[in-house]
Design a protein around this motif. Structure first.
Motif, PDB file in Angstrom:
ATOM      1  N   THR A  30       0.578  -1.265  -0.320  1.00 15.87           N
ATOM      2  CA  THR A  30      -0.337   0.407   0.060  1.00 15.87           C
ATOM      3  C   THR A  30       0.825   1.285  -0.175  1.00 15.87           C
ATOM      4  OG1 THR A  30      -1.396  -1.290   0.873  1.00 15.87           O
ATOM      5  CG2 THR A  30      -1.632   1.660   1.140  1.00 15.87           C
ATOM      6  N   GLN A  31       2.191   1.561   0.981  1.00 10.60           N
ATOM      7  CA  GLN A  31       2.394   2.304   0.569  1.00 10.60           C
ATOM      8  C   GLN A  31       3.661   2.783  -0.469  1.00 10.60           C
ATOM      9  OE1 GLN A  31       5.693   2.135   4.026  1.00 10.60           O
ATOM     10  NE2 GLN A  31       3.921   2.785   5.524  1.00 10.60           N
ATOM     11  N   LYS A  32       4.149   1.898  -0.999  1.00 10.07           N
ATOM     12  CA  LYS A  32       4.560   1.660  -2.198  1.00 10.07           C
ATOM     13  C   LYS A  32       3.929   2.069  -3.808  1.00 10.07           C
ATOM     14  CE  LYS A  32       7.884  -2.320  -2.167  1.00 10.07           C
ATOM     15  NZ  LYS A  32       8.135  -3.736  -2.747  1.00 10.07           N
ATOM     16  N   SER A  33       2.125   1.699  -3.301  1.00 10.05           N
ATOM     17  CA  SER A  33       1.567   2.456  -4.280  1.00 10.05           C
ATOM     18  C   SER A  33       1.291   3.940  -3.784  1.00 10.05           C
ATOM     19  CB  SER A  33      -0.326   1.668  -3.667  1.00 10.05           C
ATOM     20  OG  SER A  33      -0.357  -0.296  -4.766  1.00 10.05           O
ATOM     21  N   ILE A  34       1.153   3.942  -2.829  1.00  6.80           N
ATOM     22  CA  ILE A  34       1.167   5.975  -2.961  1.00  6.80           C
ATOM     23  C   ILE A  34       2.107   6.449  -3.116  1.00  6.80           C
ATOM     24  CG2 ILE A  34       0.806   7.284  -0.655  1.00  6.80           C
ATOM     25  CD1 ILE A  34      -1.064   5.312   1.148  1.00  6.80           C
ATOM     26  N   ALA A  35       3.102   5.869  -2.433  1.00  8.10           N
ATOM     27  CA  ALA A  35       4.418   6.634  -3.282  1.00  8.10           C
ATOM     28  C   ALA A  35       4.292   6.800  -4.735  1.00  8.10           C
ATOM     29  CB  ALA A  35       5.121   5.879  -3.287  1.00  8.10           C
ATOM     30  N   LYS A  36       4.311   5.813  -5.636  1.00  5.75           N
ATOM     31  CA  LYS A  36       3.811   5.770  -7.251  1.00  5.75           C
ATOM     32  C   LYS A  36       2.340   6.781  -7.757  1.00  5.75           C
ATOM     33  CE  LYS A  36       5.103   1.169  -8.191  1.00  5.75           C
ATOM     34  NZ  LYS A  36       4.384  -0.468  -8.665  1.00  5.75           N
ATOM     35  N   ILE A  37       1.594   6.271  -7.025  1.00  2.00           N
ATOM     36  CA  ILE A  37       0.688   7.948  -7.081  1.00  2.00           C
ATOM     37  C   ILE A  37       0.986   9.343  -6.941  1.00  2.00           C
ATOM     38  CG2 ILE A  37      -1.524   8.616  -6.188  1.00  2.00           C
ATOM     39  CD1 ILE A  37      -2.989   6.005  -5.906  1.00  2.00           C
TER      40      ILE A  37
END
Length: 87
Positions: A30-37
């Motif tokens: 989830t943190q990786k997804s937030i960082a990508k967004i």
């Protein structure tokens, strides 16, 4: 009778450990997804703000550049391999 309940308790403990690992893996994903967004959004703002000519456009461009840098560093640190424990 006690042996059966002890085996059940041991299995319950293992499932708690498995759930904890799964939760931490889900949290990391989830943190990786937030960082990508965040990287995508700040890159878009950086690109678009380069064409703006209103009063706050320069500040928006600078802040979106810093945002892109911050999200990129966060994404980089999230993708580092975990050190192996010596135990």
């Amino acid at each position: 009778m006690r042996a059966a309940s002890m085996k059940f308790d041991q299995n319950a403990r293992k499932s708690v450990v498995a759930k904890t690992r799964q939760t931490s893996a889900t949290r990391l994903k989830t943190q990786k997804s937030i960082a990508k967004i965040g990287m995508s959004g700040s890159l878009g703002a950086l690109f678009v703000s380069g064409f703006f000519k209103f009063h706050g456009a320069k500040q928006l461009h600078i802040y979106s550049g810093f945002g892109l840098l911050a999200f990129s560093l966060w994404h980089h640190f999230l993708n580092q391999p975990k050190p192996k424990s010596k135990t």
